[in-house]
Every structure is written in C-alpha cells, then in structure tokens.
Design an enzyme around this catalytic site. Structure first.
Site, PDB file in Angstrom:
ATOM      1  N   TRP A 101      20.311  35.375  60.802  1.00 32.59           N
ATOM      2  CA  TRP A 101      19.338  34.437  60.218  1.00 32.59           C
ATOM      3  C   TRP A 101      18.875  34.894  58.851  1.00 32.59           C
ATOM      4  O   TRP A 101      18.740  34.072  57.938  1.00 32.59           O
ATOM      5  CB  TRP A 101      18.169  34.195  61.170  1.00 32.59           C
ATOM      6  CG  TRP A 101      18.614  33.393  62.357  1.00 32.59           C
ATOM      7  CD1 TRP A 101      18.623  33.796  63.653  1.00 32.59           C
ATOM      8  CD2 TRP A 101      19.173  32.063  62.340  1.00 32.59           C
ATOM      9  NE1 TRP A 101      19.140  32.792  64.441  1.00 32.59           N
ATOM     10  CE2 TRP A 101      19.489  31.725  63.676  1.00 32.59           C
ATOM     11  CE3 TRP A 101      19.439  31.124  61.336  1.00 32.59           C
ATOM     12  CZ2 TRP A 101      20.053  30.498  64.034  1.00 32.59           C
ATOM     13  CZ3 TRP A 101      20.003  29.900  61.693  1.00 32.59           C
ATOM     14  CH2 TRP A 101      20.299  29.592  63.015  1.00 32.59           C
ATOM     15  N   ASP A 171      10.062  34.488  58.521  1.00 28.78           N
ATOM     16  CA  ASP A 171      10.655  33.505  59.430  1.00 28.78           C
ATOM     17  C   ASP A 171      10.319  33.975  60.845  1.00 28.78           C
ATOM     18  O   ASP A 171      10.867  34.966  61.324  1.00 28.78           O
ATOM     19  CB  ASP A 171      12.175  33.471  59.204  1.00 28.78           C
ATOM     20  CG  ASP A 171      12.899  32.560  60.197  1.00 28.78           C
ATOM     21  OD1 ASP A 171      12.243  31.987  61.089  1.00 28.78           O
ATOM     22  OD2 ASP A 171      14.131  32.412  60.055  1.00 28.78           O
ATOM     23  N   LYS A 195      12.090  27.158  69.652  1.00 27.04           N
ATOM     24  CA  LYS A 195      12.270  28.409  70.382  1.00 27.04           C
ATOM     25  C   LYS A 195      11.048  28.660  71.255  1.00 27.04           C
ATOM     26  O   LYS A 195      11.151  28.797  72.457  1.00 27.04           O
ATOM     27  CB  LYS A 195      12.474  29.585  69.407  1.00 27.04           C
ATOM     28  CG  LYS A 195      13.472  29.311  68.289  1.00 27.04           C
ATOM     29  CD  LYS A 195      14.906  29.250  68.768  1.00 27.04           C
ATOM     30  CE  LYS A 195      15.879  28.647  67.766  1.00 27.04           C
ATOM     31  NZ  LYS A 195      16.031  29.343  66.503  1.00 27.04           N
TER      32      LYS A 195
HETATM   33  C1  PLP Z   1      16.876  29.042  65.241  1.00 31.14           C
HETATM   34  C2  PLP Z   1      16.502  29.816  64.041  1.00 31.14           C
HETATM   35  C3  PLP Z   1      16.660  29.301  62.744  1.00 31.14           C
HETATM   36  C4  PLP Z   1      17.248  27.944  62.475  1.00 31.14           C
HETATM   37  O1  PLP Z   1      16.407  26.941  62.910  1.00 31.14           O
HETATM   38  P1  PLP Z   1      16.806  25.412  62.692  1.00 31.14           P
HETATM   39  O2  PLP Z   1      15.644  24.705  63.261  1.00 31.14           O
HETATM   40  O3  PLP Z   1      18.088  25.175  63.424  1.00 31.14           O
HETATM   41  O4  PLP Z   1      16.967  25.170  61.241  1.00 31.14           O
HETATM   42  C5  PLP Z   1      16.268  30.091  61.675  1.00 31.14           C
HETATM   43  N1  PLP Z   1      15.744  31.304  61.863  1.00 31.14           N
HETATM   44  C6  PLP Z   1      15.585  31.834  63.098  1.00 31.14           C
HETATM   45  C7  PLP Z   1      14.988  33.200  63.238  1.00 31.14           C
HETATM   46  C8  PLP Z   1      15.950  31.112  64.217  1.00 31.14           C
HETATM   47  O5  PLP Z   1      15.792  31.626  65.442  1.00 31.14           O
END
Ligand code: PLP
Length: 359
Positions: A101, A171, A195
């Site tokens: 990521w 993030d 998530k």
């Molecule tokens: C799932 C995830 C993403 C991507 O998320 P989207 O909603 O598919 O754009 C980015 N960063 C992390 C840490 C993630 O777990």
C-alpha cells in the site's frame, strides 16, 4: 448461517449492526423511507450524517481544529488527492515504504510531485518497519506519508514517527478505530471504510484546519478538502448509505466501551493467534515480532502443498476468506474490530486440529 469471515476487506461487520440496518431497511425510524431513498440534504439524512460525525469525533477524541470529511473514491484516490491537497508551494514529499500500500501511494504521488523515499523495508520483503534512526527526512517536504498498517504484509507501526515540523499523513485504512491514538500527533488521517468501519464506497479524511489552504488549483472540486469542509462533505452527493452504516458501527463501538476497550480485545485476539503460530514449526509468521499487525495476520504452512486442503477444511468449519493475498501467498487472517473472539478461538482450534492430522 453466519460464518467467521477473515476477509481483509470488504470485511466482517458487527452482526448487531447488520440486524439493525435490516430492521430499518424499509422504514427508517418512521420516515417511511429507506436511508438509501433519502435526499442527502433532507433533515432525516442530515441528522444521520451529523450524528455519525459526532460519534466518530467522540470515539477518537478528534480536536475541534480538525475537520472530518466523508468522501468517495477510496484510499487509492487519496494517493493522488493528498499531493493535490497538501503540496501548496512545496515541491516534494517524504514517503516511508513499508509494503504494497505504501508503494502504491508512492507511485501515484510521483505523478504530482517529487517523492523522497525516506526509508524502505523492501530489502526484507516488507516484513518490518524501518527504525526511525534510519529515515532520511527532508525538513522542506510538504508532508511525510506513512501507512500505519500494511493490510497485505501484516506490518503495523506500534510507535509514533517523529516528523518534526513536517505534517504527518497516515493511511489508516485497516487499523483506524482499532486502538487509542492521539489525533493531534497527525496532520491528516485517511482511509477507506471497508476494513474496519463499514461498507465500501466511503472514504474518511481527518485533516487539521491549517492544512486546508494548500490545495493546488487543479484539484477536482469534489476532492478539494477545503471546499468539502465548507460544505460538510456535501459539495456532491456523499455515499449516504455508507455514512449511515458507519454511524451504526460507531454507536456499536461506543456500546463496546470505546476504543480503550476495543484495543484490549484486539490485543487479546491477535496474541491468541500469534502465540499459537509461534508455538509450532508447522506454521510460521513472516513478520518481525515488534511490527506485527493486530489486524491482519499473514501466516504460512511449512508444507505449502497442504494449502488447498487447509483452506477446504477451514471452509467446512465456517472459517472463510483465509487465503493470503496473491502477492505474498500463504494465508491471512484479518481480525478487525467486528471479528468476535469466538472466531479466533475457532481458528486456533482448527490450526491445531489440522496440524495434528497432518504432522
Ligand atoms: C484497502 C487499502 C487501500 C485501498 O483502498 P481502496 O478503498 O480500495 O482504494 C489503501 N491502503 C490500505 C492500507 C488499505 O488497506
């Protein structure tokens, strides 16, 4: 029958929340409408959005000089929107690369600015967080970006980076609300909801007020944080049902005792699984012990020829979505807030039984 769902995302939601959403599906509290059918500017939905934001703020103790935005586009859209919203007069930004990521954030940011990779754990297949003493930070950087929990690699920060005077951007897609944090240690916290918060389609941004002056002119209006902040995330139609569901999850978290209580439960769940993995050579965890995620736990069977029968047997016991990400292989169990401890107990029992049968 409900299963134990170990998916990394979209992921398990609290059963009580799903039940309540089902009860309110056709007629939200006497309105005669489903939340999906409401005008986002009507008084019913406005009250839903306001209480969702208020409860999110309460759970994280978000200070009043931070704005909360509920947007669309997911965390991946943010990879472009962070440089657009935060570069201002700066030319470069610092990124720490701890996995897939972070790598995606870096390659997208490169379209908009100079990226300095301050540290990386690629040398060891992204199985650890590089120590801060090795980071090469630029004091002129527009911001420093980290991914606080690498959902695929299962690597999590258990310490707070020191960004100096540079705004720290995190993030937190996969560990938001899993533990107590101090929001004012960060300039921006963002992530996708699917998530640990609610359904896919909702993106949250928590941003300190003073950073709202930095957007580039090319920033799309619906992704312009200042515009969205001034319009309570309603420049365009927000993801209304996602906001409603997130609101129900926030209330559920409050009923569980808030983040301190959830943090304790998450620690208990993760340590049960790690303790078992560490107690045998039949399974192994690839991540450096101090950097192991409490949310996403990748593990390998020593004999990879057993992978398919492991997954089949798990499915028979109602333990689903344990297959690891294709880039790392093996298995991965995601233990988000909504995963009950009984799910972890059932998983550990299965690991033990499978091992007995095949050792
Ligand atoms: C799932 C995830 C993403 C991507 O998320 P989207 O909603 O598919 O754009 C980015 N960063 C992390 C840490 C993630 O777990």
């Amino acid at each position: 029958m409900r299963v134990f769902n170990f998916s990394a995302g979209p992921a398990v939601l609290p059963e009580a929340v799903l039940q309540r959403a089902a009860e309110e599906m056709l007629d939200w509290r006497g309105s005669g409408m489903s939340v999906m059918e409401m005008s986002h500017r009507g008084k019913e939905f406005m009250s839903i959005a306001h209480s969702a934001e208020a409860n999110f703020r309460q759970l994280l103790s978000i200070p009043s000089h931070y704005k909360v935005l509920f947007l669309q586009g997911g965390a991946m859209a943010m990879n472009a929107l962070i440089p657009m919203n935060l570069l201002g007069r700066h030319r470069s930004a610092d990124y720490v690369n701890t996995g897939i990521w972070s790598s995606k954030s870096i390659s997208e940011a490169k379209k908009y600015c100079q990226v300095n990779v301050a540290a990386s754990s690629e040398d060891k297949d992204f199985t650890y967080v590089p120590a801060q003493s090795t980071w090469k930070l630029d004091p002129q950087a527009a911001y420093l970006h980290i991914c606080s929990n690498e959902t695929i690699g299962g690597v999590e920060y258990h310490w707070l980076p020191d960004a100096g005077n540079v705004p720290l951007v995190a993030d937190m897609s996969s560990n938001i609300l899993s533990t107590v944090i101090n929001v004012s240690d960060y300039a921006v916290i963002y992530g996708g909801a699917q998530k640990n918060i609610g359904p896919a389609g909702l993106t949250f941004v928590i941003v300190r007020d003073d950073l709202l002056e930095r957007a580039l002119d090319i920033t799309p209006t619906v992704f312009h944080w200042k515009e969205q902040a001034e319009h309570e995330s309603m420049v365009n139609t927000p993801p209304t049902y996602g906001i409603y569901m997130a609101g129900l999850v926030f209330e559920w978290l409050q009923q569980q005792g808030g983040l301190a209580a959830i943090e304790k439960m998450n620690a208990e769940k993760a340590s049960r699984l790690y303790n078992y993995l560490d107690s045998t050579d039949f399974y192994s965890s690839p991540v450096s012990i101090n950097d192991r995620s409490r949310m996403n736990i990748p593990f390998h069977l020593h004999d990879t020829r057993l992978n398919d029968s492991f997954l089949d047997g798990a499915q028979e016991r109602g333990l689903l979505q344990l297959k690891g990400h294709r880039s790392v292989g093996g298995m991965r169990a995601s233990l988000y807030n909504a995963m009950p401890i009984d799910g972890v107990i059932a998983l550990v029992n299965y690991l033990r039984d499978f091992e007995k049968h095949h050792a």
